[in-house]
Design an enzyme around this catalytic site. Structure first.
Site, PDB file in Angstrom:
ATOM      1  N   ASN A 208     -28.578  10.063 -57.378  1.00 10.28           N
ATOM      2  CA  ASN A 208     -29.775  10.673 -57.971  1.00 10.28           C
ATOM      3  C   ASN A 208     -29.849  10.268 -59.445  1.00 10.28           C
ATOM      4  O   ASN A 208     -28.975   9.567 -59.947  1.00 10.28           O
ATOM      5  CB  ASN A 208     -29.756  12.197 -57.800  1.00 10.28           C
ATOM      6  N   PRO A 304     -20.306  20.447 -49.354  1.00  9.13           N
ATOM      7  CA  PRO A 304     -19.921  21.795 -49.794  1.00  9.13           C
ATOM      8  C   PRO A 304     -20.696  22.147 -51.047  1.00  9.13           C
ATOM      9  O   PRO A 304     -20.973  21.278 -51.874  1.00  9.13           O
ATOM     10  CB  PRO A 304     -18.427  21.638 -50.107  1.00  9.13           C
ATOM     11  N   ILE A 306     -20.343  23.493 -54.375  1.00 10.22           N
ATOM     12  CA  ILE A 306     -19.173  23.741 -55.236  1.00 10.22           C
ATOM     13  C   ILE A 306     -19.379  25.037 -56.029  1.00 10.22           C
ATOM     14  O   ILE A 306     -18.485  25.882 -56.120  1.00 10.22           O
ATOM     15  CB  ILE A 306     -18.956  22.533 -56.177  1.00 10.22           C
TER      16      ILE A 306
HETATM   17  O1  C5P Z   1     -28.967  24.156 -54.858  1.00  2.70           O
HETATM   18  P1  C5P Z   1     -29.093  23.342 -56.100  1.00  2.70           P
HETATM   19  O2  C5P Z   1     -28.564  21.945 -55.956  1.00  2.70           O
HETATM   20  O3  C5P Z   1     -30.429  23.371 -56.728  1.00  2.70           O
HETATM   21  O4  C5P Z   1     -28.147  24.105 -57.132  1.00  2.70           O
HETATM   22  C1  C5P Z   1     -27.888  23.613 -58.384  1.00  2.70           C
HETATM   23  C2  C5P Z   1     -26.595  24.187 -58.912  1.00  2.70           C
HETATM   24  O5  C5P Z   1     -25.598  24.204 -57.911  1.00  2.70           O
HETATM   25  C3  C5P Z   1     -26.042  23.334 -60.011  1.00  2.70           C
HETATM   26  O6  C5P Z   1     -25.310  24.170 -60.881  1.00  2.70           O
HETATM   27  C4  C5P Z   1     -25.134  22.375 -59.259  1.00  2.70           C
HETATM   28  O7  C5P Z   1     -24.126  21.852 -60.100  1.00  2.70           O
HETATM   29  C5  C5P Z   1     -24.565  23.277 -58.196  1.00  2.70           C
HETATM   30  N1  C5P Z   1     -24.252  22.610 -56.919  1.00  2.70           N
HETATM   31  C6  C5P Z   1     -22.938  22.464 -56.537  1.00  2.70           C
HETATM   32  N2  C5P Z   1     -22.630  21.873 -55.333  1.00  2.70           N
HETATM   33  C7  C5P Z   1     -23.604  21.451 -54.512  1.00  2.70           C
HETATM   34  C8  C5P Z   1     -24.952  21.582 -54.896  1.00  2.70           C
HETATM   35  C9  C5P Z   1     -25.234  22.157 -56.105  1.00  2.70           C
HETATM   36  O8  C5P Z   1     -22.044  22.840 -57.299  1.00  2.70           O
HETATM   37  N3  C5P Z   1     -23.295  20.878 -53.368  1.00  2.70           N
END
Ligand code: C5P
Length: 410
Positions: A208, A304, A306
């Site tokens: 991305n 996952p 995180i």
């Molecule tokens: O669900 P979304 O991707 O919009 O959420 C964004 C937040 O979740 C950010 O803080 C991103 O670092 C974290 N995130 C994560 N692991 C993922 C997806 C998002 O830690 N697989």
């Protein structure tokens, strides 16, 4: 507030020197004592009289000014401050600092000081982008020098771009952050940053547009407050900051493993743009066209989360877990829902529609969503957003969660 703080302000010779007079006022308003030092070139732009009058203190000028040496030697002058600020820091002054020169009062003070130094660069855009200036700044940052700005904008020379000195209030914020150094001493903070790369085969991947700029700025700001920072970074396009424990990863699965491996922590900030999916049937060898015109069918499997994993930990959860929410519509509603869904304490929400120029850009306009409500912050350079967020994290770790929780969830 800067009550009782002593700032040695070195004013370099650039047109932005006029803003340093306002900087003196702003620092004084907040209770700081300011001692101005003008380089010879600075005197072409502002006078020692105006700097001294605004500071309410003698403005120093020359190394071999015997009166000054009798009153206060240059070694003493360099140490009788809590912070040395160089504004404007011209290309020449940065070069002389990086080279360790000591051929006038300003450079001698900078070499002799045992205090932290904050520079506010100001110069023509080409001078700022010149490899020599980049090298000098990198060397200074590696030495622990702090930097505020420069900003993008119209320049006195008629060009446009990065090189405009940070505004006085931005420099004041950087001074406050610098003097807060130590607020996070003994605290361990994990920061995730950058994109992830999810392989399709050994040479292709899904990625991305995240540059890692905001996460990098945040790690640097937390480090500047004295935190022990573990910086878990995907393949970002901006270099990692010096002075942090770097864990380079590629995929979401590796990022989770690195975060788990870095725990326990007092706070964890998840600024990475993690891919939601990985390719479940990634090929171990390079996929080839077979001439049939049929595209390969990629199957995706969820990565996952995180942030949610760490926020939901029963044992060993960091006291403060912060997520980011990059949204393109209904930013606050979506981000507030995300805070509750993921179980984190705060969400830093931003609008990443391409028209905002935020994704991959130098500025960010965020809303901080906590248990007490939503705060809109003005559009600011990413390193200023980082400094404010780092200061809030320090305050919250010092104070604990009670006051915030009493505000009720939104
Ligand atoms: O669900 P979304 O991707 O919009 O959420 C964004 C937040 O979740 C950010 O803080 C991103 O670092 C974290 N995130 C994560 N692991 C993922 C997806 C998002 O830690 N697989």
């Amino acid at each position: 507030m800067l009550a009782g703080k002593r700032i040695l302000l070195i004013i370099g010779g650039g047109i932005a020197a006029y803003k340093s007079l306002d900087l003196i006022r702003r620092l004084k308003e907040r209770g700081a004592a300011v001692t101005p030092v003008l380089t010879r070139a600075a005197e072409e732009f502002v006078t020692p009289l105006s700097a001294g009058a605004l500071a309410g203190a003698k403005a120093y000028r020359h190394l071999f000014d015997l009166t000054d040496e009798a009153e206060m030697g240059h070694i003493q002058l360099s140490r009788a401050a809590d912070l040395v600020v160089v504004a404007p820091a011209t290309a020449d002054l940065l070069a002389r600092m990086a080279g360790g020169h000591a051929d006038d009062l300003a450079s001698t003070l900078l070499l002799a000081t045992d205090k932290r130094v904050l520079v506010a660069p100001a110069m023509n855009v080409r001078m700022w982008q010149h490899p020599a200036t980049r090298r000098n700044l990198a060397a200074l940052l590696a030495d622990g020098v702090l930097c505020a700005g420069p900003n993008d904008g119209d320049m006195a020379c008629g060009e446009y771009g990065p090189g405009r000195m940070a505004e006085p209030l931005e420099i004041v914020a950087a001074v406050e952050a610098a003097l807060g150094a130590g607020l996070l001493k003994g605290r361990h903070v994990i920061v995730t940053s950058g994109p992830t790369h999810e392989p399709i085969d050994p040479v292709r991947y899904i990625a991305n547009r995240s540059s890692g700029a905001q996460g990098t700025a945040l790690a640097a700001a937390l480090r500047d407050l004295g935190a022990d920072v573990t910086f878990v970074s995907g393949p970002a396009s901006v270099p990692p900051p010096p002075g942090v424990r770097l864990r380079r990863v590629e995929t979401a699965a590796e990022m989770l493993a690195a975060v788990r491996g870095a725990l326990p922590a007092d706070a964890a900030v998840f600024a990475a743009a993690v891919a939601d999916w990985h390719v479940a049937n990634a090929s171990g060898s390079k996929m080839k066209k077979d001439g049939s015109g049929k595209a390969p069918a990629l199957r995706f499997a969820e990565n996952p989360d995180i942030l949610a994993t760490v926020a939901g930990m029963k044992a060993g959860r960091p006291a403060l877990v912060v997520g980011f929410a990059a949204e393109t519509d209904d930013v606050i509603a979506h981000a507030s829902a995300k805070r509750l869904r993921k179980g984190c304490d705060w969400i830093v929400a931003n609008d990443v529609r391409p028209a905002t120029g935020i994704m991959g850009g130098q500025e960010n306009a965020v809303t901080l969503i906590t248990g007490a409500g939503a705060e809109d912050w003005p559009r600011l350079p990413k390193d200023e957003v980082a400094r404010r967020l780092a200061a809030r994290i320090a305050e919250r770790l010092a104070r604990g969660p009670d006051a915030e929780a009493s505000g009720g969830d939104i």
